[in-house]
Design a protein around this motif. Sequence first.
Motif, PDB file in Angstrom:
ATOM      1  N   GLU A   1       0.976  -1.215  -0.031  1.00 50.00           N
ATOM      2  CA  GLU A   1       0.080  -0.155  -0.133  1.00 50.00           C
ATOM      3  C   GLU A   1       0.876   1.247   0.077  1.00 50.00           C
ATOM      4  N   ARG A   2       0.505   2.172  -0.682  1.00 48.97           N
ATOM      5  CA  ARG A   2       1.182   3.616  -0.710  1.00 48.97           C
ATOM      6  C   ARG A   2       0.617   4.985  -0.294  1.00 48.97           C
ATOM      7  N   PHE A   3       1.186   5.743   0.477  1.00 47.56           N
ATOM      8  CA  PHE A   3       0.638   7.190   0.944  1.00 47.56           C
ATOM      9  C   PHE A   3       1.796   8.036   0.641  1.00 47.56           C
ATOM     10  N   GLU A   4       1.212   9.344   0.510  1.00 49.77           N
ATOM     11  CA  GLU A   4       2.166  10.517   0.349  1.00 49.77           C
ATOM     12  C   GLU A   4       1.857  11.566   1.686  1.00 49.77           C
ATOM     13  N   SER A   5       2.775  12.233   2.057  1.00 47.45           N
ATOM     14  CA  SER A   5       2.510  13.106   3.025  1.00 47.45           C
ATOM     15  C   SER A   5       1.809  14.452   2.384  1.00 47.45           C
ATOM     16  N   ILE A   6       1.182  15.133   3.376  1.00 47.51           N
ATOM     17  CA  ILE A   6       0.561  16.457   2.838  1.00 47.51           C
ATOM     18  C   ILE A   6       1.218  17.610   3.232  1.00 47.51           C
ATOM     19  N   ALA A   7       1.525  17.806   4.630  1.00 42.65           N
ATOM     20  CA  ALA A   7       2.251  18.761   5.363  1.00 42.65           C
ATOM     21  C   ALA A   7       3.787  18.857   5.189  1.00 42.65           C
ATOM     22  N   PRO A   8       4.279  19.974   5.201  1.00 35.23           N
ATOM     23  CA  PRO A   8       5.856  20.153   5.023  1.00 35.23           C
ATOM     24  C   PRO A   8       6.439  19.941   6.458  1.00 35.23           C
ATOM     25  N   PRO A   9       7.468  19.047   6.290  1.00 36.95           N
ATOM     26  CA  PRO A   9       8.186  18.772   7.635  1.00 36.95           C
ATOM     27  C   PRO A   9       8.747  20.062   8.437  1.00 36.95           C
ATOM     28  N   TYR A  10       9.586  20.210   9.396  1.00 36.31           N
ATOM     29  CA  TYR A  10      10.083  21.351  10.073  1.00 36.31           C
ATOM     30  C   TYR A  10      11.633  21.296   9.647  1.00 36.31           C
ATOM     31  N   PRO A  11      12.131  22.293   9.450  1.00 32.30           N
ATOM     32  CA  PRO A  11      13.612  22.422   9.002  1.00 32.30           C
ATOM     33  C   PRO A  11      14.451  23.086  10.229  1.00 32.30           C
ATOM     34  N   PRO A  12      15.146  22.003  11.189  1.00 31.32           N
ATOM     35  CA  PRO A  12      16.018  22.341  12.131  1.00 31.32           C
ATOM     36  C   PRO A  12      17.047  23.544  11.871  1.00 31.32           C
ATOM     37  N   GLY A  13      17.096  24.676  12.786  1.00 31.04           N
ATOM     38  CA  GLY A  13      17.988  25.708  12.569  1.00 31.04           C
ATOM     39  C   GLY A  13      17.861  26.437  11.119  1.00 31.04           C
ATOM     40  N   GLU A  14      16.503  26.260  10.652  1.00 33.24           N
ATOM     41  CA  GLU A  14      16.021  27.114   9.310  1.00 33.24           C
ATOM     42  C   GLU A  14      16.968  26.710   8.327  1.00 33.24           C
TER      43      GLU A  14
END
Length: 354
Positions: free
Chosen positions: A38-51
Motif C-alpha cells: 500500500e502507498r501513501f503520500e505526506s501532505i504537510a511540509p516537515p520542520y527545518p531544524p536551524g532554518e
Amino acid sequence: MHDPTSNPSPSSFAELMALRRLPNPPSSDSSSTTEPTERFESIAPPYPPGEGTRAFGGHVYAQSAYAASQTVDKGFVIHSISGTFILGGLLDVPYEYTVRHLRDGNMYCTRSVDVRQANQICFSCLCSFKRREKQSGFVHQPAPVQERYASIIAGKSAEEYPVSPSVDADWWIEGLKTGDLVEREFPGVDMRKVDMGAFNQAEEVKRHPERYRQLAMYSIKGLPVVGEEGRGLREREEAGEFDNLYACAHMYACDRNSLLLIPRALGETRWSSMASLMLTVVFHELGEALRMLDWGSEGKGGLGKKWFIQEGWTPRSAENRAVHESWLWTPDGKLLATSYQDSLLRLTSLKEKL
C-alpha cells in the motif's frame, strides 16, 4: 537563511502526520507469495531544524510508522520500529511511503516501509505491531525519573521551563538572544528543556560523559483528529482509536535535539558534521500509558495535555560515531519506551579550531 514564516508546518500533530492514499502499485507477477503493498503520500511540509535546507528526521521516522498503522487491523498498536536514515529529507518534496505486509498474525504483525523523495529512497524501516495483552505475569523497571531527579523537577510545572530551541547548541541560543538568528515554532509537540546544569557540572559527570543527563518534558499539540470538533473524543480515545497516532508523537518527540546532547556531554562546542544513521524505539507499555490528553483537567480552562519526560544520555562514542539513548516516562512514572540512536559525529579538528 529561510524565512521562518514561509511554508510553515501545521502546529497540530494530527495535521502534521496526515496522509493521502495513493493507488497501489501493480503486482510485479502473479505469484501467490507477493506481499500486499500500500502507498501513501505526506501532505504537510516537515520542520527545518536551524532554518536549514533539510527536514527534521523525526518527521519521516514517525510518519513511516503512522503510514504502516493505516494498514493493520483494529487493535494492533505499534510496539517497535527500527529505521535507517539513507538521505537527508527535502523540505519541498512530499514523502512517498510504500508499505509492505510482511506478516499478519493473531497477536503480532509486521510491516516494512520504504520512503522516497524525488524517486530516491531516503529512509527505510521495519515496524512491528501487537495487540494489547491485559494480563501481565511479570514487570520490572528502573526507579522513575520523577524520583531520581526530584530535587531538580519537583514542584515545578512543565510550562515553567523554556521551550527547547531549534538547535540546542550555545552558539544558536546566543544568536536567538541577540536577534541574529530566528526560528519558527516547532510543530507537533510542545517540548521544554529542563536545566540540568548543576547536575552535569559535577566533576564526576565531567570525567564520565556517559553519566551526563538531559531531561525534556513534552506534550502533544492539538487534538488527535483533523477537521473535526472532537465530539465523542474521550470515548474514542478510551477505545484506543488514537493509540498509534500517540505512539508516533512519542517517537517524533524522542528525536528532538537528541544528537545535540552528545557534544555537550563530551565538552565539545563545534562539530563539522552530525547526522542520524539509525533509530530504534521500543514501547514497553500500550493502552492508557500512551495516551496524551489529560481528562482530569477538563473544565479547567480547556482540555489539558499530559506531560511526559524524556531522559537522554550517550553511552558510547568511537569511529566518528556516537550513540544516543533515552527513556520516555509517563507522568505517573511508568517507563513507556526506550530509544537507541546511532549517529555520525565528526568533531572539528584541532587545525580547524585554530
